[in-house]
Scaffold this motif. Structure first.
Motif, PDB file in Angstrom:
ATOM      1  N   HIS A 205       0.850  -1.204   0.000  1.00  0.00           N
ATOM      2  CA  HIS A 205       0.000   0.000   0.000  1.00  0.00           C
ATOM      3  C   HIS A 205       0.878   1.243   0.000  1.00  0.00           C
ATOM      4  O   HIS A 205       1.868   1.291   0.705  1.00  0.00           O
ATOM      5  N   LEU A 206       0.485   2.227  -0.797  1.00  0.00           N
ATOM      6  CA  LEU A 206       1.193   3.514  -0.776  1.00  0.00           C
ATOM      7  C   LEU A 206       0.165   4.634  -0.648  1.00  0.00           C
ATOM      8  O   LEU A 206      -0.927   4.559  -1.212  1.00  0.00           O
ATOM      9  N   TYR A 207       0.552   5.696   0.072  1.00  0.00           N
ATOM     10  CA  TYR A 207      -0.263   6.903   0.042  1.00  0.00           C
ATOM     11  C   TYR A 207      -0.065   7.576  -1.315  1.00  0.00           C
ATOM     12  O   TYR A 207       1.027   7.503  -1.894  1.00  0.00           O
ATOM     13  N   VAL A 208      -1.084   8.264  -1.763  1.00  0.00           N
ATOM     14  CA  VAL A 208      -1.055   8.800  -3.126  1.00  0.00           C
ATOM     15  C   VAL A 208       0.069   9.816  -3.322  1.00  0.00           C
ATOM     16  O   VAL A 208       0.702   9.853  -4.395  1.00  0.00           O
ATOM     17  N   ASP A 209       0.361  10.613  -2.305  1.00  0.00           N
ATOM     18  CA  ASP A 209       1.445  11.603  -2.473  1.00  0.00           C
ATOM     19  C   ASP A 209       2.791  10.900  -2.636  1.00  0.00           C
ATOM     20  O   ASP A 209       3.597  11.259  -3.496  1.00  0.00           O
ATOM     21  N   ASN A 210       3.001   9.854  -1.856  1.00  0.00           N
ATOM     22  CA  ASN A 210       4.237   9.085  -1.970  1.00  0.00           C
ATOM     23  C   ASN A 210       4.313   8.377  -3.330  1.00  0.00           C
ATOM     24  O   ASN A 210       5.358   8.359  -3.980  1.00  0.00           O
ATOM     25  N   CYS A 211       3.180   7.846  -3.774  1.00  0.00           N
ATOM     26  CA  CYS A 211       3.158   7.146  -5.063  1.00  0.00           C
ATOM     27  C   CYS A 211       3.527   8.100  -6.199  1.00  0.00           C
ATOM     28  O   CYS A 211       4.291   7.755  -7.107  1.00  0.00           O
ATOM     29  N   ALA A 212       2.998   9.329  -6.143  1.00  0.00           N
ATOM     30  CA  ALA A 212       3.308  10.330  -7.174  1.00  0.00           C
ATOM     31  C   ALA A 212       4.813  10.564  -7.222  1.00  0.00           C
ATOM     32  O   ALA A 212       5.403  10.681  -8.303  1.00  0.00           O
ATOM     33  N   MET A 213       5.435  10.585  -6.041  1.00  0.00           N
ATOM     34  CA  MET A 213       6.884  10.794  -5.980  1.00  0.00           C
ATOM     35  C   MET A 213       7.627   9.556  -6.482  1.00  0.00           C
ATOM     36  O   MET A 213       8.553   9.663  -7.297  1.00  0.00           O
ATOM     37  N   GLN A 214       7.200   8.373  -6.041  1.00  0.00           N
ATOM     38  CA  GLN A 214       7.874   7.128  -6.440  1.00  0.00           C
ATOM     39  C   GLN A 214       7.833   6.913  -7.954  1.00  0.00           C
ATOM     40  O   GLN A 214       8.744   6.322  -8.535  1.00  0.00           O
ATOM     41  N   LEU A 215       6.781   7.397  -8.606  1.00  0.00           N
ATOM     42  CA  LEU A 215       6.681   7.251 -10.066  1.00  0.00           C
ATOM     43  C   LEU A 215       7.802   8.007 -10.770  1.00  0.00           C
ATOM     44  O   LEU A 215       8.215   7.637 -11.868  1.00  0.00           O
ATOM     45  N   CYS A 216       8.289   9.073 -10.128  1.00  0.00           N
ATOM     46  CA  CYS A 216       9.414   9.819 -10.703  1.00  0.00           C
ATOM     47  C   CYS A 216      10.754   9.244 -10.261  1.00  0.00           C
ATOM     48  O   CYS A 216      11.708   9.236 -11.020  1.00  0.00           O
ATOM     49  N   VAL A 217      10.819   8.795  -9.016  1.00  0.00           N
ATOM     50  CA  VAL A 217      12.095   8.368  -8.439  1.00  0.00           C
ATOM     51  C   VAL A 217      12.498   6.979  -8.930  1.00  0.00           C
ATOM     52  O   VAL A 217      13.650   6.729  -9.260  1.00  0.00           O
TER      53      VAL A 217
END
Ligand code: IPM
Ligand code: MN
Length: 355
Positions: free
Chosen positions: A218-230
């Motif tokens: 599970h990821l929080y949406v803000d973290n997921c948005a960041m992980q998609l770039c990182v």
């Protein structure tokens, strides 16, 4: 006979669906799929003709079809139209009317386009993920109020709500999708703040007991948005609600170099609908320069999911890969040293590369 309803919509919609239909007709000759096409209006074009973005005739035809191929709707021409008559209402009405509960948005980076990504090549080479977005619930379809006055102050509100069966239905499809891919599912929510997200997370965690072969996180949406770039390569299947899915899928789409290349499938109980994820691009409409690849790849998804014609779908995908590998580029993905082509020429090259 397989009936495909084509809805060009607005802006570049006509050019790109024309192109995809041309490719489908060629594929039909080769693979003997017995396709038949019917065209209907929706969006601003339908509003101008009938005063409605989604005429009954269009929705009825879609209900009777084997699949729907959709272009794009919208444009600044209709900016001042009432909210419930805006062109976007056409696609929302089709989603609700056809029960298109799951939107699949794959992001696979064509090797030839790795350099087009705004991310570093080593981060994107090999990315292969799919976003499974819930499409007929959440804040998009909750109660809303455009304007009310309370204690002398004007306000508006939109209600986010999800039920357990709604979450179960989309989650099952996501688990099944992960099962036939790399077996990894990431569920995205905002459970640290929202009640709907906590129900979402509970429901998916419970369902995971039936899918021991899928690894769930599970990821929080803000973290997921960041992980998609990182580190986008960490993802296999992402499942999320309607609004978060809308945002994350645009973000994920640019990883592939151009939003013009990205297809989608909206899966319904009966008929399913296929559309590129980009908009109607009114600024370049009618110029013959739009990239038809997102729509052609959506047509490939149509063949795969609605007509179970896997071989034909693969033939289209390979033809696009080959065309890109040969150095042909539409304006949206063009850079120096490549061969610039328009919509018609791109279609021609792709047809020539069909095996
Ligand atoms: C999409 C679009 C639509 C959405 C609009 C046109 C209503 O952005 O398909 O992602 O928000 O779902
Ligand atoms: Mn969107």
């Amino acid at each position: 006979m397989k009936k495909i309803v084509v809805i060009p919509g607005d802006g570049i919609g006509k050019e790109i669906t024309d192109s995809a239909v041309e490719v489908l007709k060629k594929v039909d000759e080769k693979f003997k799929l017995d396709l038949e096409f019917e065209t209907y209006d929706a969006g601003g074009t339908a509003y101008d003709k009938f005063g409605l973005p989604l005429p009954d005739e269009t929705l009825d035809a879609c209900k009777k079809a084997d699949a729907v191929l959709f272009g794009a709707v919208g444009g600044n021409k209709w900016d001042n139209v009432k909210a419930e008559l805006r062109p976007e209402r056409a696609i929302l009405g089709l989603r609700k009317g056809l029960g298109l509960y799951a939107n699949l948005r794959p992001v696979k980076v064509a090797t030839a386009l790795v350099k087009n990504s705004p991310l570093k090549p080593e981060l994107v080479d090999g990315v292969d993920l799919v976003i499974v977005r819930e499409l007929v619930g959440g804040i998009y379809f909750g109660d809303r109020c455009e304007s009310e006055i309370k204690n002398g102050v004007e306000r508006a509100w939109d209600l986010e709500n999800y039920s357990v069966p709604e979450v179960d239905r989309i989650a099952k499809l996501a688990f099944e999708t992960a099962k036939i891919r790399r077996g990894k599912l990431t569920s995205v929510d905002k459970a640290n703040v929202l009640a709907t997200s906590r129900l979402w997370r509970r429901t998916i965690t419970k369902l995971a007991e039936n899918y021991q072969d899928v690894e769930l996180n599970h990821l929080y949406v803000d973290n997921c948005a960041m992980q998609l770039c990182v580190n986008p390569k960490q993802f296999d299947v992402i499942v999320t609600g309607n609004l978060f899915g809308d945002i994350l899928s645009d973000e994920a789409a640019v990883i592939g170099g151009s939003i013009g290349l990205m297809p989608s499938a909206s899966i319904g109980e009966l008929t399913s609908l296929y559309e590129p994820i980009h908009g109607s691009a009114p600024d370049i409409a009618g110029k013959g320069i739009a990239n038809p690849m997102g729509t052609i790849l959506s047509a490939a998804m149509l063949l795969r999911y609605s007509l179970h014609a896997e071989e034909a779908a693969k033939a289209i995908e390979s033809a696009i890969d080959k065309t890109l590998a040969e150095g042909y580029r539409t304006a949206d993905i063009y850079s120096e040293g490549f061969k610039k082509i328009g919509t018609a020429e791109a279609t021609e090259k792709i047809i020539k590369n069909l095996q």
